[in-house]
Design a protein around this motif. Structure first.
Motif, PDB file in Angstrom:
ATOM      1  N   LEU A 104       0.856  -1.253   0.128  1.00  0.00           N
ATOM      2  CA  LEU A 104      -0.141  -0.175  -0.147  1.00  0.00           C
ATOM      3  C   LEU A 104       1.030   1.292   0.071  1.00  0.00           C
ATOM      4  O   LEU A 104       0.538   2.232  -0.600  1.00  0.00           O
ATOM      5  N   ALA A 105       2.079   1.175   0.602  1.00  0.00           N
ATOM      6  CA  ALA A 105       3.044   2.299   0.677  1.00  0.00           C
ATOM      7  C   ALA A 105       3.665   2.534  -0.669  1.00  0.00           C
ATOM      8  O   ALA A 105       3.995   3.900  -0.892  1.00  0.00           O
ATOM      9  N   LYS A 106       3.893   1.530  -1.246  1.00  0.00           N
ATOM     10  CA  LYS A 106       4.511   1.656  -2.424  1.00  0.00           C
ATOM     11  C   LYS A 106       3.848   1.785  -3.767  1.00  0.00           C
ATOM     12  O   LYS A 106       4.445   2.114  -4.860  1.00  0.00           O
ATOM     13  N   THR A 107       2.585   1.637  -3.857  1.00  0.00           N
ATOM     14  CA  THR A 107       1.656   1.405  -5.174  1.00  0.00           C
ATOM     15  C   THR A 107       0.405   2.249  -4.895  1.00  0.00           C
ATOM     16  O   THR A 107       0.186   3.165  -3.832  1.00  0.00           O
ATOM     17  N   THR A 108      -0.392   2.288  -5.903  1.00  0.00           N
ATOM     18  CA  THR A 108      -1.424   2.938  -6.078  1.00  0.00           C
ATOM     19  C   THR A 108      -2.796   2.374  -5.484  1.00  0.00           C
ATOM     20  O   THR A 108      -4.020   2.627  -5.367  1.00  0.00           O
ATOM     21  N   LEU A 109      -2.626   0.969  -5.244  1.00  0.00           N
ATOM     22  CA  LEU A 109      -3.677   0.031  -4.660  1.00  0.00           C
ATOM     23  C   LEU A 109      -4.602   0.847  -3.442  1.00  0.00           C
ATOM     24  O   LEU A 109      -5.764   0.473  -3.489  1.00  0.00           O
ATOM     25  N   GLY A 110      -3.920   1.244  -2.760  1.00  0.00           N
ATOM     26  CA  GLY A 110      -4.583   2.032  -1.627  1.00  0.00           C
ATOM     27  C   GLY A 110      -5.495   3.125  -1.874  1.00  0.00           C
ATOM     28  O   GLY A 110      -6.423   3.259  -1.177  1.00  0.00           O
ATOM     29  N   SER A 111      -5.475   3.548  -2.970  1.00  0.00           N
ATOM     30  CA  SER A 111      -6.346   4.684  -3.491  1.00  0.00           C
ATOM     31  C   SER A 111      -7.405   3.988  -4.341  1.00  0.00           C
ATOM     32  O   SER A 111      -8.175   4.936  -4.719  1.00  0.00           O
ATOM     33  N   LEU A 112      -7.577   2.597  -4.360  1.00  0.00           N
ATOM     34  CA  LEU A 112      -8.473   2.384  -5.249  1.00  0.00           C
ATOM     35  C   LEU A 112      -9.868   2.349  -4.626  1.00  0.00           C
ATOM     36  O   LEU A 112      -9.992   2.440  -3.326  1.00  0.00           O
ATOM     37  N   ARG A 113     -11.055   2.431  -5.310  1.00  0.00           N
ATOM     38  CA  ARG A 113     -12.279   2.477  -4.627  1.00  0.00           C
ATOM     39  C   ARG A 113     -13.236   1.586  -5.428  1.00  0.00           C
ATOM     40  O   ARG A 113     -12.811   1.187  -6.367  1.00  0.00           O
ATOM     41  N   CYS A 114     -14.388   1.229  -4.800  1.00  0.00           N
ATOM     42  CA  CYS A 114     -15.245   0.337  -5.596  1.00  0.00           C
ATOM     43  C   CYS A 114     -15.724   0.903  -6.719  1.00  0.00           C
ATOM     44  O   CYS A 114     -15.907   1.978  -6.782  1.00  0.00           O
ATOM     45  N   GLY A 115     -15.610  -0.166  -7.937  1.00  0.00           N
ATOM     46  CA  GLY A 115     -16.188   0.368  -9.195  1.00  0.00           C
ATOM     47  C   GLY A 115     -14.917   0.630 -10.217  1.00  0.00           C
ATOM     48  O   GLY A 115     -15.062   0.719 -11.102  1.00  0.00           O
ATOM     49  N   ALA A 116     -13.751   0.866  -9.343  1.00  0.00           N
ATOM     50  CA  ALA A 116     -12.604   1.365 -10.065  1.00  0.00           C
ATOM     51  C   ALA A 116     -12.074   0.105 -11.158  1.00  0.00           C
ATOM     52  O   ALA A 116     -12.045  -0.903 -10.742  1.00  0.00           O
ATOM     53  N   SER A 117     -11.566   0.636 -12.365  1.00  0.00           N
ATOM     54  CA  SER A 117     -11.186  -0.364 -13.291  1.00  0.00           C
ATOM     55  C   SER A 117      -9.645  -0.545 -13.057  1.00  0.00           C
ATOM     56  O   SER A 117      -8.822   0.205 -12.667  1.00  0.00           O
TER      57      SER A 117
END
Length: 218
Positions: free
Chosen positions: A69-82
Motif C-alpha cells: 500500500l505504501a509503494k503502489t496506488t492500490l490503496g487509493s482504489l475505490r469500489c467500481g474502479a477499473s
C-alpha cells in the motif's frame, strides 16, 4: 512473473480494511483467460503481483499488505474502479511484452497527453533516483502494461500508445495528474546495481571500458 500483456480489465467489487492491510475483491469478465484460477496463484493487479486468497465464478480476492500500500496506488482504489489484470506467465506462453515481476518500483504521475493522429503520446514524471535505469527504446511497465520508452526527459519519459492498447487497458482513463504504478526493466536494474557495486569495490572500478576492449582484441 508476468509479461505486461493485459488480459482483462477488472472492476473493484469490494474493499475491506484489515489491521492496516486491505482485502480487495476484483471482478473480471474474461472467463476464458481466468478459467481454473485458484487460491495461491499470482495475479497482476494494475502491475502489482498479488496472491489469490479466495476465488469464485467471476471474482477473486487478494490481501494487500502495508508495504504494498505504501509503494503502489492500490490503496487509493475505490469500489467500481477499473484495474488491469494478467495471470502469471507459464513456461509455454508467448512472451509478447517483457519480463515483468509485479514488484512496483515507484509511483509516477501523468504530466502530459498528446494526440498524434493514429496514436497517443503520454509523458510521466517519476522520482529522479531511478533515472539511471531508464533507457530510450527500453521497456517499462505502467500499471502492468508493457510499453516502450519513446522519449526521455529530466526525471520524465514518454510512451507511444497504439489504439488497441488504449481501448483494452485502463490507460484510456488517464488524465494529467493521474498516479500510476511503475516497474522499470529488471535487466536495467541488475546492470545498474552491478555497476554501482563495481565502482565502490575495494578491488577498484570495473575495467570493462573501451581501452580494456581494445587491449583484449575486441
Amino acid at each position: 512473473m508476468f509479461t505486461g500483456i493485459v488480459k482483462d480489465i477488472g472492476k473493484v467489487g469490494a474493499l475491506e480494511r484489515r489491521n492496516g492491510g486491505l482485502r480487495l475483491r476484483v471482478q473480471y469478465a474474461g472467463m476464458e483467460a481466468f478459467a481454473s484460477l485458484s487460491v495461491d496463484e499470482s495475479v497482476s493487479v494494475n502491475g502489482v503481483c498479488q496472491t489469490v486468497v479466495a476465488v469464485a465464478d467471476g471474482w477473486f480476492e487478494v490481501d494487500t499488505v502495508e508495504e504494498t500500500l505504501a509503494k503502489t496506488t492500490l490503496g487509493s482504489l475505490r469500489c467500481g474502479a477499473s484495474v488491469n489484470l494478467e495471470r502469471a506467465l507459464r513456461p509455454m506462453d508467448r512472451l509478447g511484452g517483457h519480463f515483468v515481476l509485479g514488484h512496483v518500483d515507484c509511483v509516477g504521475v501523468v504530466k502530459e497527453l498528446r494526440e498524434l493522429g493514429s496514436s497517443r503520446e503520454i509523458w510521466f514524471s517519476y522520482p529522479e533516483e531511478f533515472s539511471s535505469i531508464m533507457v530510450s527504446a527500453g521497456s517499462v511497465a505502467i500499471d502492468g502494461i508493457s510499453l516502450t520508452v519513446a522519449r526521455l526527459g529530466d526525471a520524465s519519459f514518454a510512451v507511444a500508445v497504439i489504439p488497441f492498447t488504449f481501448r483494452h487497458t485502463t490507460i484510456s482513463a488517464l488524465a494529467v495528474g493521474s498516479r500510476v504504478n511503475l516497474e522499470f526493466d529488471i535487466l536495467g536494474k541488475y546492470v545498474a546495481r552491478q555497476l554501482s557495486l563495481s565502482a565502490s569495490s575495494p578491488f577498484g572500478a570495473s575495467r570493462l571500458d573501451e581501452a580494456w576492449l581494445r587491449e583484449n582484441g575486441f
